[in-house]
Design a protein around this motif. Sequence first.
Motif, PDB file in Angstrom:
ATOM      1  N   ARG A   1      31.881  51.422  29.503  1.00 21.77           N
ATOM      2  CA  ARG A   1      30.562  51.017  30.016  1.00 21.77           C
ATOM      3  C   ARG A   1      30.324  49.522  29.795  1.00 21.77           C
ATOM      4  O   ARG A   1      29.790  48.836  30.675  1.00 21.77           O
ATOM      5  N   GLU A   2      30.719  49.026  28.625  1.00 17.17           N
ATOM      6  CA  GLU A   2      30.518  47.609  28.321  1.00 17.17           C
ATOM      7  C   GLU A   2      31.356  46.736  29.248  1.00 17.17           C
ATOM      8  O   GLU A   2      30.888  45.706  29.734  1.00 17.17           O
ATOM      9  N   ARG A   3      32.598  47.144  29.489  1.00 10.34           N
ATOM     10  CA  ARG A   3      33.453  46.377  30.399  1.00 10.34           C
ATOM     11  C   ARG A   3      32.883  46.378  31.817  1.00 10.34           C
ATOM     12  O   ARG A   3      32.830  45.341  32.480  1.00 10.34           O
ATOM     13  N   ASN A   4      32.449  47.541  32.278  1.00  6.35           N
ATOM     14  CA  ASN A   4      31.866  47.627  33.621  1.00  6.35           C
ATOM     15  C   ASN A   4      30.592  46.808  33.731  1.00  6.35           C
ATOM     16  O   ASN A   4      30.319  46.184  34.768  1.00  6.35           O
ATOM     17  N   LYS A   5      29.803  46.807  32.648  1.00  7.18           N
ATOM     18  CA  LYS A   5      28.568  46.013  32.651  1.00  7.18           C
ATOM     19  C   LYS A   5      28.887  44.533  32.797  1.00  7.18           C
ATOM     20  O   LYS A   5      28.257  43.818  33.595  1.00  7.18           O
ATOM     21  N   ARG A   6      29.869  44.045  32.028  1.00  8.55           N
ATOM     22  CA  ARG A   6      30.235  42.633  32.128  1.00  8.55           C
ATOM     23  C   ARG A   6      30.749  42.285  33.513  1.00  8.55           C
ATOM     24  O   ARG A   6      30.430  41.211  34.048  1.00  8.55           O
ATOM     25  N   GLU A   7      31.522  43.181  34.113  1.00  9.70           N
ATOM     26  CA  GLU A   7      32.023  42.930  35.468  1.00  9.70           C
ATOM     27  C   GLU A   7      30.875  42.839  36.465  1.00  9.70           C
ATOM     28  O   GLU A   7      30.876  41.986  37.355  1.00  9.70           O
ATOM     29  N   ARG A   8      29.877  43.723  36.318  1.00  5.67           N
ATOM     30  CA  ARG A   8      28.697  43.657  37.193  1.00  5.67           C
ATOM     31  C   ARG A   8      27.941  42.347  36.988  1.00  5.67           C
ATOM     32  O   ARG A   8      27.492  41.715  37.954  1.00  5.67           O
ATOM     33  N   LEU A   9      27.784  41.948  35.733  1.00  2.00           N
ATOM     34  CA  LEU A   9      27.061  40.716  35.442  1.00  2.00           C
ATOM     35  C   LEU A   9      27.788  39.497  36.014  1.00  2.00           C
ATOM     36  O   LEU A   9      27.152  38.569  36.510  1.00  2.00           O
TER      37      LEU A   9
END
Length: 254
Positions: A53-61
């Motif tokens: 989830r953290e990795r996906n969040k950073r990619e979205r950001l």
Amino acid sequence: MMVVRCREDAERLRSLARAMYFSNETVDAFLAGATAAQARAVASVLELEADVRERNKRERLYRRARFPQPKSFADYDFSRVSMPEGYGPDDLRSLAFLDGAEGFVLHGPTGRGKTHMAIAMGAAAVEAGRPVRFFTAADLVLWLKRVHRDGALEAAMRELSRCDMLIIDEFGYVPLDIEGARLLFQVVADCYERRSLVITTNIEFSKWGTVLADDKLASAMIDRIVHHGRLIEFTGPSRRMDAALMLAGAREAV
């Protein structure tokens, strides 16, 4: 069946479950009958999910930030940068300025590394899970004019308000008309004491009235920017000229 006895395993699971919004009731019910091995296994699954989830969040950001190219502090040369007294590179890297909604004006001639620093600040914020948006001043004003004409300015302002840092690059490179200047002022005023604003420019404050086509508007904008902001000056020769392929032959001849 042996129930969970290891407090460390139970607390690890509880912490991960809270981060994913599991109810205490659900966690308590599971731990009441789980073995230590089961608790460790579930905690490992939750830990993996948290990482994903953290990795996906950073990619979205990163996608939402719309940086023109990837930059970081890792290869940044601060030797040609004049920082404010009592403030240094480590203060920038700490991102403490985000919590105080403090801003920066990065001022200096073209090619001195202002945009690189601004993107590096934004990328560090994204890595920390903080939302960022990057615009050139010209692109931001064109977008604001378009959404204003379409009756969607309020929605656009709400979108910008979700950022912890707004970067406006190349302010002053293109003069603005009065409509564009007023829309830009609205964005700056909305950032005031709410989020960090980073502006790169080659124009000194005394000439901002020329860019904005209104001295009073420029004064009001500068007043808000400097209240919670710091000025960083860029000096020395152009980094682009130092690395220019067109001039490589001439440098070798010398």
